[in-house]
Design a protein around this motif. Structure first.
Motif, PDB file in Angstrom:
ATOM      1  N   GLY A   1       0.817  -1.210   0.000  1.00 45.76           N
ATOM      2  CA  GLY A   1       0.000   0.000   0.000  1.00 45.76           C
ATOM      3  C   GLY A   1       0.850   1.258   0.000  1.00 45.76           C
ATOM      4  O   GLY A   1       2.054   1.221   0.267  1.00 45.76           O
ATOM      5  N   GLN A   2       0.205   2.366  -0.295  1.00 46.91           N
ATOM      6  CA  GLN A   2       0.894   3.652  -0.366  1.00 46.91           C
ATOM      7  C   GLN A   2       0.341   4.577   0.709  1.00 46.91           C
ATOM      8  O   GLN A   2      -0.857   4.853   0.750  1.00 46.91           O
ATOM      9  CB  GLN A   2       0.689   4.280  -1.751  1.00 46.91           C
ATOM     10  CG  GLN A   2       1.475   5.564  -1.976  1.00 46.91           C
ATOM     11  CD  GLN A   2       2.978   5.325  -2.052  1.00 46.91           C
ATOM     12  OE1 GLN A   2       3.425   4.356  -2.652  1.00 46.91           O
ATOM     13  NE2 GLN A   2       3.751   6.208  -1.437  1.00 46.91           N
ATOM     14  N   LEU A   3       1.201   5.037   1.599  1.00 45.23           N
ATOM     15  CA  LEU A   3       0.772   5.983   2.623  1.00 45.23           C
ATOM     16  C   LEU A   3       0.721   7.393   2.055  1.00 45.23           C
ATOM     17  O   LEU A   3       1.519   7.757   1.189  1.00 45.23           O
ATOM     18  CB  LEU A   3       1.737   5.955   3.809  1.00 45.23           C
ATOM     19  CG  LEU A   3       1.836   4.647   4.610  1.00 45.23           C
ATOM     20  CD1 LEU A   3       2.894   4.790   5.698  1.00 45.23           C
ATOM     21  CD2 LEU A   3       0.503   4.251   5.206  1.00 45.23           C
ATOM     22  N   THR A   4      -0.230   8.183   2.533  1.00 43.44           N
ATOM     23  CA  THR A   4      -0.266   9.592   2.166  1.00 43.44           C
ATOM     24  C   THR A   4       0.882  10.298   2.883  1.00 43.44           C
ATOM     25  O   THR A   4       1.463   9.758   3.836  1.00 43.44           O
ATOM     26  CB  THR A   4      -1.602  10.224   2.584  1.00 43.44           C
ATOM     27  OG1 THR A   4      -1.665  10.251   4.028  1.00 43.44           O
ATOM     28  CG2 THR A   4      -2.787   9.441   2.032  1.00 43.44           C
ATOM     29  N   PRO A   5       1.253  11.508   2.456  1.00 44.71           N
ATOM     30  CA  PRO A   5       2.327  12.235   3.153  1.00 44.71           C
ATOM     31  C   PRO A   5       2.062  12.390   4.649  1.00 44.71           C
ATOM     32  O   PRO A   5       2.983  12.255   5.459  1.00 44.71           O
ATOM     33  CB  PRO A   5       2.360  13.588   2.439  1.00 44.71           C
ATOM     34  CG  PRO A   5       1.888  13.279   1.041  1.00 44.71           C
ATOM     35  CD  PRO A   5       0.842  12.213   1.213  1.00 44.71           C
ATOM     36  N   LEU A   6       0.797  12.670   5.021  1.00 41.24           N
ATOM     37  CA  LEU A   6       0.469  12.807   6.437  1.00 41.24           C
ATOM     38  C   LEU A   6       0.621  11.483   7.164  1.00 41.24           C
ATOM     39  O   LEU A   6       1.124  11.427   8.292  1.00 41.24           O
ATOM     40  CB  LEU A   6      -0.961  13.334   6.593  1.00 41.24           C
ATOM     41  CG  LEU A   6      -1.200  14.808   6.261  1.00 41.24           C
ATOM     42  CD1 LEU A   6      -2.683  15.142   6.357  1.00 41.24           C
ATOM     43  CD2 LEU A   6      -0.400  15.712   7.201  1.00 41.24           C
TER      44      LEU A   6
ATOM     45  N   ILE B   1      -0.542  13.607  15.185  1.00 36.77           N
ATOM     46  CA  ILE B   1      -1.938  13.970  14.931  1.00 36.77           C
ATOM     47  C   ILE B   1      -2.212  13.835  13.444  1.00 36.77           C
ATOM     48  O   ILE B   1      -1.497  14.397  12.610  1.00 36.77           O
ATOM     49  CB  ILE B   1      -2.239  15.403  15.407  1.00 36.77           C
ATOM     50  CG1 ILE B   1      -2.052  15.496  16.931  1.00 36.77           C
ATOM     51  CG2 ILE B   1      -3.653  15.818  15.025  1.00 36.77           C
ATOM     52  CD1 ILE B   1      -2.257  16.882  17.499  1.00 36.77           C
ATOM     53  N   LEU B   2      -3.228  13.071  13.125  1.00 35.63           N
ATOM     54  CA  LEU B   2      -3.620  12.841  11.734  1.00 35.63           C
ATOM     55  C   LEU B   2      -5.053  13.329  11.586  1.00 35.63           C
ATOM     56  O   LEU B   2      -5.990  12.681  12.039  1.00 35.63           O
ATOM     57  CB  LEU B   2      -3.503  11.354  11.402  1.00 35.63           C
ATOM     58  CG  LEU B   2      -3.431  10.944   9.935  1.00 35.63           C
ATOM     59  CD1 LEU B   2      -2.272  11.648   9.232  1.00 35.63           C
ATOM     60  CD2 LEU B   2      -3.272   9.449   9.816  1.00 35.63           C
TER      61      LEU B   2
ATOM     62  N   GLY C   1     -11.107   6.514  10.350  1.00 30.94           N
ATOM     63  CA  GLY C   1     -10.931   6.293   8.922  1.00 30.94           C
ATOM     64  C   GLY C   1      -9.651   6.884   8.361  1.00 30.94           C
ATOM     65  O   GLY C   1      -9.491   6.971   7.143  1.00 30.94           O
ATOM     66  N   ALA C   2      -8.729   7.274   9.245  1.00 30.56           N
ATOM     67  CA  ALA C   2      -7.472   7.869   8.776  1.00 30.56           C
ATOM     68  C   ALA C   2      -6.479   6.821   8.306  1.00 30.56           C
ATOM     69  O   ALA C   2      -5.456   7.155   7.711  1.00 30.56           O
ATOM     70  CB  ALA C   2      -6.839   8.717   9.884  1.00 30.56           C
ATOM     71  N   GLY C   3      -6.773   5.552   8.563  1.00 29.40           N
ATOM     72  CA  GLY C   3      -5.834   4.493   8.208  1.00 29.40           C
ATOM     73  C   GLY C   3      -4.823   4.244   9.310  1.00 29.40           C
ATOM     74  O   GLY C   3      -3.633   4.056   9.043  1.00 29.40           O
ATOM     75  N   LYS C   4      -5.294   4.237  10.563  1.00 29.22           N
ATOM     76  CA  LYS C   4      -4.390   4.074  11.709  1.00 29.22           C
ATOM     77  C   LYS C   4      -3.687   2.721  11.685  1.00 29.22           C
ATOM     78  O   LYS C   4      -2.510   2.626  12.023  1.00 29.22           O
ATOM     79  CB  LYS C   4      -5.168   4.238  13.015  1.00 29.22           C
ATOM     80  CG  LYS C   4      -5.767   5.609  13.225  1.00 29.22           C
ATOM     81  CD  LYS C   4      -6.376   5.750  14.599  1.00 29.22           C
ATOM     82  CE  LYS C   4      -7.630   4.924  14.793  1.00 29.22           C
ATOM     83  NZ  LYS C   4      -8.758   5.376  13.953  1.00 29.22           N
TER      84      LYS C   4
END
Length: 356
Positions: A30-35, A189-190, A60-63
């Motif tokens: 998978g690919q993580l977002t920059p945050l 913090i996301l 839903g941030a993908g923790k």
């Protein structure tokens, strides 16, 4: 766990720990977002430096994905890892995902009614209750949904988590709604979901006299219309009710689940597979489940069982999929509570932080 009395014999392993027999593989592309990447790297540094960390991320941030690099690095370093959560549903949700990501690692999922599992597990997913079984067993511990009942209200569960960790180990916390007691020096913090869309904001709709109507075996008109609309449009839905009594006596044949329901796992799976149109539930499903395109109604949102954090978590079931990033979340009420206002304001605040 079965009955335990003061005269029961409790045994601990005092010899050398077991030696792992498998080589760990990290099977995630998978690919993580920059945050997400930033938060994941911050967590990894804390894990490697043996410093406690709080991952504060919106629903839903993908923790879960953020934990993978830290867990893999720990396993490669020969450490034993535990991911604990207060709710069985969270463990059931995580187990197949971790099996795919770490296919060669022996992973055990421990919860009430779990089947026997063989081998020495270097990665354990467990409800916090199951950690009563362990003493000085883990080098790294993550507590997911650390603000959930009953963990936050039960000192013995918190002590069980500490006891299960080795004396030199640190405990890391992951949640969307942290309590003051979870604040640590190291935090990430996301504020945005992985798919980049804003959090669905709950809407308020009056449902005057719903308790009286339901006691008479009548579904209030607005609620019935809401459910009928979802069924006609083939949209899966959850209806949260404040008490088991109201759940049990709810008119109709919709499947229902609560904490002690023997078929809770199977019924959630039926909704996920669209074998049933919707589920009636208590707050037991407020967190830890992801169902694509699910819409949510809370009946009696003003009642005290629905705290601000519970309402935020319930709202977080909606719009989690990148294919369906939006959805309806309605708080049906007999008068607006402070918790309802607080939950809505907090969700709007997160959206403002993310999209300024």
């Amino acid at each position: 766990m079965g009955r335990v009395s003061s005269c029961s014999e409790l045994m601990t392993w005092a010899k050398e720990p077991a030696i792992r027999t498998t080589k760990d593989i990290f099977n995630w592309n998978g690919q993580l977002t920059p945050l997400q990447q930033k938060a994941s790297e911050e967590l990894l540094r804390s894990v490697q430096n043996n410093q406690s960390h709080l991952l504060h991320a919106v629903c839903g941030a993908g923790k879960t994905e953020l934990l993978f690099p830290s867990i893999y690095a720990s396993l490669q370093a020969g450490k034993r890892v535990c991911v604990a959560a207060p709710r069985t549903d969270v463990i059931l949700e995580l187990f197949p995902r971790f099996q795919k990501v770490f296919p060669k690692t022996i992973i055990h999922a421990l919860y009430g009614g779990a089947p026997d599992q063989e081998g020495f597990a270097t990665l354990i997913l467990a409800t916090t209750h199951q950690l009563y079984r362990f003493e000085r067993a883990f080098d790294v511990v993550f507590v997911d949904e650390a603000d959930a009942f009953p963990y936050y209200a039960d000192k013995t569960l918190q002590q069980a988590v500490v006891k299960a960790a080795k004396p030199e180990a640190t405990i890391h916390y992951v949640t969307a709604t942290p309590t003051d007691s979870l604040q640590t020096t190291n935090q990430s913090i996301l504020s945005r979901r992985y798919h980049g869309h804003p959090l669905p904001v709950p809407r308020f709709d009056s449902l005057w006299g719903y308790t009286r109507q339901l006691k008479k075996g009548i579904v209030p008109k607005k609620l019935q219309q809401w459910m009928d609309d979802k069924i006609q449009n083939n949209i899966p839905f959850l209806v949260f009710l404040p008490t088991i009594e109201m759940l049990d006596h709810f008119p109709g044949d919709l499947p229902r689940v609560h904490a002690e329901h023997p078929e809770r796992k199977e019924r959630v799976m039926q909704l996920r597979e669209k074998k049933v149109p919707g589920l009636l539930t208590t707050t037991i499903l407020e967190r830890g489940i992801t169902i694509e395109n699910v819409h949510v109604a809370v009946v009696g949102a003003e009642q005290t069982i629905f705290t601000a954090s519970a309402l935020i978590q319930i709202s977080g079931r909606v719009g989690r999929s990148s294919s369906y990033p939006d959805g309806d979340i309605v708080f049906f009420h007999h008068g607006i509570s402070h918790a309802m206002d607080e939950a809505k304001e907090e969700i709007e605040r997160w959206n403002e932080l993310s999209f300024v």
